[in-house]
Each structure stands twice: as C-alpha cells, then as structure tokens.
Scaffold this motif. Structure first.
Motif, short mmCIF file in Angstrom:
data_model
loop_
_atom_site.label_atom_id
_atom_site.label_comp_id
_atom_site.label_asym_id
_atom_site.label_seq_id
_atom_site.Cartn_x
_atom_site.Cartn_y
_atom_site.Cartn_z
N ARG A 87 0.84 -1.17 0.00
CA ARG A 87 0.00 0.00 0.00
C ARG A 87 0.88 1.23 0.00
O ARG A 87 1.93 1.26 0.60
CB ARG A 87 -0.83 -0.04 1.29
N VAL A 90 1.92 6.98 3.18
CA VAL A 90 2.05 8.42 3.16
C VAL A 90 2.96 8.81 4.31
O VAL A 90 2.90 8.18 5.37
CB VAL A 90 0.64 9.04 3.29
N LEU A 127 -13.26 -4.40 14.47
CA LEU A 127 -13.94 -4.49 13.17
C LEU A 127 -15.24 -5.30 13.29
O LEU A 127 -16.24 -4.97 12.66
CB LEU A 127 -13.02 -5.14 12.14
N LEU A 134 -22.78 -1.02 12.67
CA LEU A 134 -23.25 -0.32 11.47
C LEU A 134 -24.39 -1.09 10.80
O LEU A 134 -25.28 -0.50 10.19
CB LEU A 134 -22.09 -0.09 10.49
N LEU A 343 -19.99 6.54 13.90
CA LEU A 343 -19.65 5.13 13.67
C LEU A 343 -18.77 4.60 14.80
O LEU A 343 -19.01 3.51 15.32
CB LEU A 343 -18.99 4.94 12.31
N ASP A 344 -17.75 5.37 15.17
CA ASP A 344 -16.92 4.92 16.29
C ASP A 344 -17.70 4.90 17.59
O ASP A 344 -17.47 4.05 18.46
CB ASP A 344 -15.70 5.82 16.44
N TRP B 126 -18.67 0.79 2.89
CA TRP B 126 -17.94 1.49 3.94
C TRP B 126 -17.24 0.50 4.88
O TRP B 126 -16.07 0.68 5.24
CB TRP B 126 -18.89 2.39 4.73
N ALA B 130 -13.39 0.07 5.69
CA ALA B 130 -12.91 0.16 7.08
C ALA B 130 -12.01 -1.03 7.39
O ALA B 130 -10.96 -0.89 8.02
CB ALA B 130 -14.10 0.20 8.04
N ARG B 131 -12.43 -2.21 6.92
CA ARG B 131 -11.62 -3.41 7.18
C ARG B 131 -10.25 -3.26 6.53
O ARG B 131 -9.22 -3.52 7.15
CB ARG B 131 -12.35 -4.65 6.63
N GLU B 152 -2.90 10.07 5.08
CA GLU B 152 -3.54 9.27 4.02
C GLU B 152 -4.78 9.98 3.50
O GLU B 152 -5.03 10.01 2.29
CB GLU B 152 -3.96 7.89 4.55
N ASP B 344 -12.24 6.57 10.96
CA ASP B 344 -13.08 7.08 9.87
C ASP B 344 -12.24 7.82 8.83
O ASP B 344 -12.54 7.78 7.64
CB ASP B 344 -14.17 8.00 10.41
N LEU B 346 -9.09 7.14 7.99
CA LEU B 346 -8.41 6.14 7.17
C LEU B 346 -9.41 5.45 6.24
O LEU B 346 -9.09 5.13 5.10
CB LEU B 346 -7.73 5.10 8.07
N GLU B 350 -9.38 5.37 2.13
CA GLU B 350 -9.49 4.12 1.37
C GLU B 350 -10.69 4.18 0.42
O GLU B 350 -10.62 3.74 -0.73
CB GLU B 350 -9.63 2.96 2.35
#
Lengths: 464, 464
Positions: A87, A90, A127, A134, A343-344, B126, B130-131, B152, B344, B346, B350
């Motif tokens: 990947r 950065v 995860l 979610l 979401l978190d 999403w 996230a994964r 990133e 979120d 990251l 992605e």
C-alpha cells in the motif's frame, strides 16, 4: 538484470559505525521506501545478506526491519521474506511533503508516558463490533445528532462506569467528547461563562491542561502535594479543582481517603466543582481500583474518562459525567450538535455491551502488569540507586533518581536514541515543591518486540 | 396463554380516525417497543390482522410498520413477518430518558433541507473500506496525530478535489475537521486572532453560520443578492466573505462568472479572505459542475467541503483547503492535536482511493436527479402557481410561491405531519432584499419508500 535490491547497500548511505547505526539504517530504509526507490512489493535482501553488504551486525539489520514492519513501511511473512508494503504509505505527520527529504530521526526506543501499546489494539474485535454496529444502526443514527453523543454509547458507558468505576450516573448526565483535551476545553468554556477565574491544579501534571484552561481565560494555581497526595486545603480562592485521584499523574499514588473527603467538603463549602481526571482507572494490578471520587458527590464532581489509554488515542473518544445542569451547558458549548463521529461511537457502544471491552482490558492488564514487574525487577537488579515508587497501576512509573542526576540521565538517553521524560517537565512552574529528581517512564508505549530492548536501554543510562 | 400481540390493538390507545392516524399508530407502536411492553423478538400481528383489530385501513398499518422498520425499531423479513428488533433500541436524541413517556411526534414526512438520503448510505462498501484501512494501517496511526488530520486522507482528498472540483492543492494545505461548522469555528478563531472584525455573508443562508462567527467575536454583514448572485461590491469593510459559489444555498443558483472574478479582485485589492462553502459540489445533474472558486486564487480563497451531503453527517468529516500560513494557524487553533477519529479518516481515504466514493456519488446523483425530476413534474402538473427555480443540482430546490402564502403553506404542512421550511428562516435579518415567498425543499431527506408520499403531501399543501 540485477535484482532491485542488489544495489541497496550502496544506495543506503549508512555510516556503518557508532551507536546510532540502527537508527541510521532505519531512517535510510524508510527514505528509500518513501521516495519510491524501493517500490511497493519489492523484496528486500535477507538481513544476513544486507548485513554482509554493509559490513555490520546481522541483528542491527533485523532490528531495523522489525521497526519498519511495526511502522507499516515493510511487511514480513514466513516464506515470503521482507517486502516493501504494497500500500502507498504516506509520510507520517511532521515529515516534509516533498519526496526526497530525510525523515527526522525517530527514537529507537520510546519510554515516554501517554500512549498505550498500539500494537495490541484489538483490530479484529473492533472491526467485528463495527460491522455489527453499522449493520444494526437505524438510518437516523447517521444524521446530525445529539450534542451529548449517541444514546447507545451513553447508555453503554453509564452501565460500564457504574459497574467498573463506581460512577453514579444515567445516560443523560454523560457527554461524549473527542478526547480529554476536548472535554477540558468545553468545561473551561462553560466555567468561564459562569464567571469562574481560577482552576486549582496539582503541582505535578500535564502543562497542556494549563494551556487549554488559559485559552478559555482561566488561570491555574498549583495545590501542595505531600505523602497523602494533593492537599485541597489551599484551594480557597479557586472555582474548580482538577485532579487525578485514582492514580496521580505523574507521581503514581492514589489520593488518601482523608483527602478524598476533604475534596468533597471543599466543593460543598465553596460551591466549587471538582474535575476528576480518571485517565487510567482500568489498570490496577494489585487489587480492585479505588472507586471514582464522583461516587461521593455526583452533583459536585465531574468524572472524565477516556478510551485513549484503554484502547487508542486515535479513536478520539472520551466522556464526561456531569451534574445535569452542567451537562446541558457543556452540550450547548459543543455547538448544539454532535462533533464526534457516530460510527466509532456506535462501535464502542457495541464493544462495551458485547463484553469485548472487558476482555481487551483484562488482556491489556496482564501485559502491562508483566511489563511493570519486569521494569521493577530490572531496575532493582541493575540500577540500585534508582527506585520505582507509586502503586502497581496504569501505564507509567515514577523512577526516583539520586539528587541532581535527572537532567543528565534524560540527556544520555537522548543520545542513545531512547526517548525519555524527566519529572521536571511535569512540574507546575508555580509549584512550591522541593525539587525531586525522577523519570516518568511510560511502559505502555513500545510494541512487544521492542520492549526488552527499551528496558535494556533504560537500565544502561540509569546511575548504576 | 394468549399470544403477546393478542391485546396489542387494545393496548395501543389509537384514535382510529382523522389524518394523523398513521402517525398516531407509529408513535403508539414505538412507545410499546421502547417501554418493553413489546419485547425484542416479539412477532407482530400481520398488518391485515391489526387493521381488522383496530378497524382501520390495512395500508395505514403497513405504512406504520414500514416507518418503524426504517427507524430500526422493527425488523421485517420474508417468511418471518414483522418483529420487534432484537437489539436494545435506545431512545433517539431529544426524547425523554424515562421508560414510559410518549415520544414527541415525529413528522410523517420530512422535506427539510440539510441531510442526504441516509437509507442509501453505502454501509457494506464502507465496512469493506474500514476493514482494509484498519488492517493495513501502521500502529502509530492509532496514536495522537497531526492536527491537520491523517496524511492518508489529506493525500486522497488532494487528488480527489483536484480531479473532481478543480481545487489547486497539495496535502499540506488541507486540514480535516469535524464538519463544516467545526471548520468555520476554527476559521473564526483564527480570523479574530488576526484582528478581523466582520465577515460578509450572503443575504440568504444558514443562521447558524452567523452564530458560530459571533461566538468567535465576529460580526456578519449581508451582501446584496441579485440575478447574477451575491454581489461582493458592497463588502468594502469586511475582512472575509463567506459564500456558496457553486450552488447558492438556499437560492439554488451558481455565482455568475463576472461575480467570481469580482470576488477574487476584491480579495486581491483588500487582502481579505474568501471562504468558499462547497457543500454539495458533487451533485450537478445537467452538466459538469462549475469548478471551485479556489482554483482562481488558492492563496486568497479557502475551500471548504464536507462528507455530510455526499455520505452522511454522522461521519463528522469535512475538510478545508487553506493558504499554507493559514493552515498552520488553523492547525494550532485545533489545539495542536487531531480531534477527528483516525479510523473514519483512514476509511474515507481508502473509500476515495479505491473508487468506492466515485461509485457511490454516481449512484446518488442518479437517485437525486430522479427525485428532482419527479418533484418538478409533480409541481408543474399539480401546483401551477408554484415554480421550481435554480439549477439542476444538489439536494434541494427553491420553490417560489405566490406572494404572501409562504407562512400559511408551512403551517398547513406542519398540521399534516410534513416538515417543511420556508425561505424566511434562511434570510439574514439585516438583508435588504425584497421579501420572496418560497419553500426550501430538501428532496434528499426521505428514504426511498417515503419519497412519493412526501411528494404527495407537499403537492397537497401547495396553492393549486
């Protein structure tokens, strides 16, 4: 055609001598990856081959590879060797934007306090919780939300804090915030709007707290510290007190029970507010942690907790348990809308209610306890002039040093690539405490593979 | 023993008459779930059975069930019927904490602007991103981070904004923030610290922007609005201008090219700063969207974008593209540390680099375009006195009404359970504009299944 790594040794420009060699090699490899000289997927020479090429010890190369794997620049897999991460990586924050600059030297080892072991963040369990959260969230949960935070998270926190920390609360008293600093900023704004002028703080603590309060127009005044902990007796002029009662940071001791009572008495007598910074209450290794001070008087004590030590600072999730009136004012100061990602929040709620949080904390407690035990044993055996003080708790110890040696030890560590903090930087400039020479050693920071190296580096700079 | 739902009809206390019946039934069912009278997993009677039980139309019951499924209180599966959601559902924000209160009536339909269709948030894509993001992130990404946000994400945004919006930037100019309001708050703080006093705003816009700037000690002054859009000519005394050039909110027109030039001229002449609020630049349906104003002068125009309209407000992710010096000041105002969750960030990085964002925006564009076309057709056919104005873009239209009718239309909608906003609430109190009677209709808000009902409800209250 030559293998792409055939010229790696020549390209690296490493001076193959001296104590900074490993760091130099790590920096040079990182630069080569970042600049694109080593393309993603490129297989690196074996540590034996590169060591021979450079004329240095094989372990030095292996350690440099391990550092870069931990940082995400390289990947290592059994049978496939070490490769440049596929990947695009950065540059980390703080490095320059252009493709070829030399990265600022990172310390080889880091024993500064403040961060947990990020390599043990429970990625898979997180995860899983995120997927469940979610998948089951109602659509409107994704909209602009209650400034206090998601109700699912506040309900989960109310249950957890009551069970694990003796906090007296319901979800309505809780306001979620983006880290302790954000919470303190909101409290500073509200206190100033109420007419407050001064917040009494501990003689030892984080200077950033004073800066945050100053930005809200509040002065800080240090309280005396003695063998019972911080003494609130001298706080007569203050509008609020900010303390770390369960595990004083950085001194590492709990507040004596007489002082706990005195604090609540002070609040009742003066109408002042106590701000309880419970930054690492999950981590006590010898007994049940002392309950939250907030439990003694929920209408005068604000309890602040965080996921930064128990999970990771990058989540930017913390919480405040507030008297009802103050909860409303803090929610208004937040701008009337939630500022933390839902979401978190939903994931942490699921993580708490599913039991994954408890499992993670139990595993982390065991790991940190082992590290602390190893640290105490190593210091006792190898640096008898130094002495670990404080209770078996948290992610740091206070390491007392012979008088007058703190600065030179920190300096020596710096030259060896070991990042280390002395007590001086945690002492309030106006504190009237006798100067104490000590180190504030954070044993949570290094990843597992670097821990014993970090401990060796520490012992090497301590007065023998 | 009777089935738990045998008494449901009796228990619900629904008055089985009148236009509010569906809402009454929905509220009563929601209360029954929340209070625990209907336990998780309980199977509800078929809509036919409950309708017979209550003596009402079957469709009314089916609609109430559908609303509650969309809200997450119930689940519906082929073959398994409609059941109470298995997961504990916490009351949505704004409802009372205690177990038995009646929920405040939610509108049956919501055509207020501001939110996208949350039912079409790409949950699966999403989670996939996230994964991938969390699996590949280096450990140090989980630590305290650069106040500008994850590198990133800033790299991904730089690429996307340059390609899709003509923004001239590199990652170093970008600062991630927790929504547009957070960005504006940071800019307000920095502008005030630089000595600014006044920010010129548009005659039409969100009053919350004025409140945010006022909290930083800044006044707002409205600029005149005419057929070319907002006129910066009158901004001589202002230190900065805040505008929505691509799609004026709420008037729905783009800024004329002469005015774009005049804006940049103003900034060069006075040294003032232009704040470009590009809230819905992704959504233009008839042609390529006009490029960002920032592209004309990156050193005098701040570009602000957000994921709140293209994805969901709950992500709390937005971004600013700033002149370099200002980027540093804004990062410092953020408190010197990142305040947005890294996971979120990251994931969005992605999502952008994998192409999932483009795919999602394309699908959303198609859906919103269809809705807008249906809205225009329905209004033309059924309410000839009303007129849709503005370009085919974004998530809202301005619906012009006969003079003097705005307030009564909004009121009539309210009584029918249709949430609707008139233009009056978006007019700056000091604006010297001729009063215009109009509705600001957000067609993004309803979930798909409620869209045609919402449109019918709208047409029913418009003057015929």
């Amino acid at each position: 055609m030559a293998e792409p790594w055939a010229t790696l040794g020549i390209d690296l420009h490493v001076e193959p001598t001296g104590p900074g060699l490993r760091r130099g090699l790590t920096d040079a490899l990182r630069d080569a990856v970042r600049s694109g000289r080593l393309a993603p997927g490129t297989r690196l020479p074996s540590s034996r081959a590169l060591a021979a090429d450079l004329g240095i010890a094989r372990n030095t190369v292996a350690d440099a590879y391990a550092d870069l794997v931990a940082e995400g620049w390289l990947t290592a897999r059994q049978g496939s060797g070490t490769r440049v991460a596929a990947r695009e990586v950065v540059p980390p924050p703080g490095t320059a934007p252009h493709p070829h600059p030399r990265a600022p030297a990172r310390p080889a080892y880091d024993l500064r306090p403040g961060s947990p072991d990020l390599a043990s963040f429970p990625r898979a369990a997180w995860l899983k919780a995120a997927r469940r959260a979610l998948t089951t969230a109602p659509h409107h949960a994704l909209d602009y939300g209650d400034p206090r935070g998601r109700p699912e998270l506040r309900a989960a926190l109310a249950g957890y804090l009551s069970r694990a920390r003796g906090v007296r609360t319901d979800p309505e008293r809780i306001v979620v915030c983006a880290g302790f600093a954000h919470g303190l900023k909101l409290l500073g704004t509200v206190l100033r709007a109420r007419g407050a002028r001064t917040v009494a703080v501990e003689s030892y603590g984080l200077d950033v707290h004073g800066r945050i309060l100053a930005a809200s127009g509040l002065d800080t005044a240090p309280l005396p510290f003695d063998r019972l902990g911080t003494d609130p007796g001298a706080a007569s002029g203050a509008d609020a007190l900010l303390l770390t009662p369960a595990h004083q940071f950085p001194m590492g001791v709990p507040l004596h029970r007489d002082r706990r009572t005195a604090l609540v008495d002070w609040a009742r007598r003066t109408g002042g507010l106590v701000l309880e910074d419970d930054y690492d209450g999950e981590f006590r290794y010898d007994r049940q942690p002392v309950g939250a001070l907030q439990g003694l008087d929920p209408d005068r004590v604000v309890h602040l907790g965080t996921a930064s030590k128990s999970l990771a600072p990058g989540l930017r999730l913390a919480w405040m348990v507030l008297p009802p009136r103050l909860a409303e004012e803090v929610a208004a100061a937040k701008g009337g809308v939630d500022t933390c990602g839902v979401l978190d929040q939903l994931t942490l709620a699921e993580f708490l209610t599913s039991g994954a949080y408890d499992r993670h904390v139990r595993a982390a407690r065991l790991r940190y306890r082992r590290r602390r035990d190893a640290l105490v044993a190593a210091v006792t055996a190898r640096a008898p002039q130094a002495r670990v003080t404080g209770i078996a708790a948290g992610l740091h110890v206070l390491l007392r040093l012979p008088a007058g040696t703190e600065q030179s030890v920190v300096q020596a560590a710096h030259w060896r690539g070991l990042a280390l903090h002395g007590l001086a930087r945690y002492t309030h400039p106006a504190a009237r405490a006798e100067p104490v020479d000590a180190l504030v050693v954070g044993y949570g920071t290094p990843p597992d593979h670097a821990w014993s190296g970090a401990l060796d580096a520490l012992c090497a700079v301590l007065p023998g």
